[in-house]
Design an enzyme around this catalytic site. Structure first.
Site, PDB file in Angstrom:
ATOM      1  N   GLU A  21       4.163  -2.583  -5.670  1.00  0.00           N
ATOM      2  CA  GLU A  21       5.496  -3.228  -4.511  1.00  0.00           C
ATOM      3  C   GLU A  21       5.170  -4.490  -5.465  1.00  0.00           C
ATOM      4  O   GLU A  21       6.287  -5.277  -5.472  1.00  0.00           O
ATOM      5  CB  GLU A  21       4.664  -3.096  -3.798  1.00  0.00           C
ATOM      6  CG  GLU A  21       4.553  -1.456  -3.428  1.00  0.00           C
ATOM      7  CD  GLU A  21       4.045  -1.158  -1.498  1.00  0.00           C
ATOM      8  OE1 GLU A  21       3.763  -2.308  -1.396  1.00  0.00           O
ATOM      9  OE2 GLU A  21       4.640  -0.369  -1.420  1.00  0.00           O
ATOM     10  N   GLY A  31       0.308  -1.476  -0.234  1.00  0.00           N
ATOM     11  CA  GLY A  31       0.168  -0.021  -0.329  1.00  0.00           C
ATOM     12  C   GLY A  31       0.510   1.240   0.170  1.00  0.00           C
ATOM     13  O   GLY A  31       2.343   1.410   0.086  1.00  0.00           O
ATOM     14  N   PRO A  81      -7.252   7.277  15.450  1.00  0.00           N
ATOM     15  CA  PRO A  81      -5.757   7.682  15.915  1.00  0.00           C
ATOM     16  C   PRO A  81      -4.778   7.078  16.360  1.00  0.00           C
ATOM     17  O   PRO A  81      -5.272   6.196  17.077  1.00  0.00           O
ATOM     18  CB  PRO A  81      -6.622   8.703  16.321  1.00  0.00           C
ATOM     19  CG  PRO A  81      -8.184   8.820  16.725  1.00  0.00           C
ATOM     20  CD  PRO A  81      -8.422   7.568  16.224  1.00  0.00           C
ATOM     21  N   GLU A 126      11.249  -6.570  -0.323  1.00  0.00           N
ATOM     22  CA  GLU A 126      10.808  -7.955  -0.304  1.00  0.00           C
ATOM     23  C   GLU A 126       9.329  -8.295  -0.701  1.00  0.00           C
ATOM     24  O   GLU A 126       8.332  -7.701   0.726  1.00  0.00           O
ATOM     25  CB  GLU A 126      11.382  -8.730   0.791  1.00  0.00           C
ATOM     26  CG  GLU A 126      12.142  -9.761   0.124  1.00  0.00           C
ATOM     27  CD  GLU A 126      12.170 -10.960   2.019  1.00  0.00           C
ATOM     28  OE1 GLU A 126      12.524 -12.161   1.937  1.00  0.00           O
ATOM     29  OE2 GLU A 126      12.781  -9.820   2.678  1.00  0.00           O
TER      30      GLU A 126
END
Lengths: 229, 229
Positions: free
Chosen positions: B66, B46, B83, B115
DNA sequence: CGGCATAGTGTCCAGCGCACACCCGGGTCA
DNA sequence: TGACCCGGGTGTGCGCTGGACACTATGCCG
């Protein structure tokens, strides 16, 4: 990678789709916008997320600020983030979905200056931003969810008749249900407490009142029970 | 009210829970973090949402950057915004849920330096941030959804045997299914195209191969048909 | 050619979903 | 006070589906 945090950030809001049930109609709560963009248009209640509150808290806070409502049922619906959905710039909104007992929140004015009102979900005015899409998504969710989770009760007063309950399902699902089958099924679940009271002030035989037994439901749920229709 | 836009804003990210099926195990794709916080820990792929892309686009882009993966099925899962979920500050993440054919994405290294690896969903290492919670939510969603929408096929190669399909459901639902009933039901839906091919290189009777007919499904779906387990 | 491993196949029963119609009770009004 | 009007409340039967269950077929291998 902490420089990533210097990236420009979208603004983040929450918006609430609040449903209520009024006799024979499913209603949604809308707020009249006072400022541009879309000044004068109706919109879902909502606003900016603060830095120190969770998303759920933001939704509850905004809803209370704009309408005084503290919903019994509130859940996250979907996050809308298309660039261009807000003409002022990039704004991503986390939409919420709430159910309230309309009897508790009669069409009173909002607590702050804005105008708030209930509209039939089948007949809303033209909405600001992409709020019509959000409302559509919420309706779909309600229709899907009401059948396998007992959230419909949040729309009714604490004591209700089986006919009221059936009408609720008929309105949400947009199709008629058979009275005898409905009663058989719902009573067989053993989730309703039959009260020693009947409705008042009706000019015909008064119907028995029931109450939803949240405790019993939680027990049965743990035991693997599945609510369905 | 345009001053509202001067409020401090949370950072906004997307994270992807990518599922793949490997013989007898459901796998999830994880990336090893190179930097603090949680350097060396495994995490969901992400990253930050850019100002000019939709949330879906951000999820696809990050996933491709990624891991090189372009998932056949990608849908929004839930938005996590407590939060404190990121030690660096306020970060809200829109989680996505993806299904890929593992055969297309063998445990190759990531395209950039990081990785990447597949782990059994029942046995992951300790995850960064609140990613364990996100994974849990994704698993629930998969389990729920696979029964009433034919998304399971996205986890299998284009041509598969009924036994493979059954195992998929058994793995996801975590319970055994009866072979005859399963075949009866799935074939009765008339969504599988029976091919004139059988599996190769097996040391026993070879099973017939089938293909999921997306076209036919879309037709039936429009006609009000409901896929169900 | 015998054995082994998986493929492939049909029946029966119970429970559920669904269609269906009539009497009941209480209030109203002439 | 009785007739009527309005929704309240109740039971049966049928067809279909879900689920339990076990044996034969086929192809490879040794």
């Amino acid at each position: 990678m902490s420089h990533t945090y210097e990236y420009p950030r979208p603004a983040l809001t929450v918006d609430c789709v609040v449903f209520g049930l009024d006799e024979d109609d499913l209603k949604v709560l809308l707020i009249k916008r006072g400022v541009e963009p879309f000044a004068g248009r109706w919109a879902l209640p909502g606003g900016f997320v603060r830095m120190d509150e969770s998303l759920d808290e933001a939704a509850r806070r905004e809803l209370e600020e704009e309408s005084g409502i503290r919903p019994a049922h509130l859940e996250q619906l979907y996050t809308f983030g298309a660039p261009g959905r807000d003409p002022r710039g990039r704004v991503v909104t986390v939409a919420y979905f709430a159910l309230v007992k309309l009897t508790d929140h009669r069409p009173h004015a909002a607590t702050d200056a804005r105008e708030a009102a209930w509209f039939s979900v089948w007949d809303t005015p033209k909405l600001a931003f992409d709020h019509a899409e959000i409302l559509g998504t919420a309706l779909q969710r309600l229709k899907g969810k009401v059948r396998y989770q007992p959230i419909g009760f949040e729309l009714l007063p604490p004591k209700f008749t089986l006919t009221q309950l059936q009408r609720l399902y008929e309105i949400v699902l947009e199709r008629p249900l058979d009275k005898r089958n409905f009663r058989k099924k719902i009573l067989a679940m053993d989730l309703l407490e039959e009260l020693d009271e009947v409705e008042q002030d009706v000019s015909h035989r008064a119907a028995r009142l029931y109450r939803f037994d949240h405790r019993k439901y939680k027990q049965l749920e743990k035991a693997g029970f599945n609510f369905e229709l």
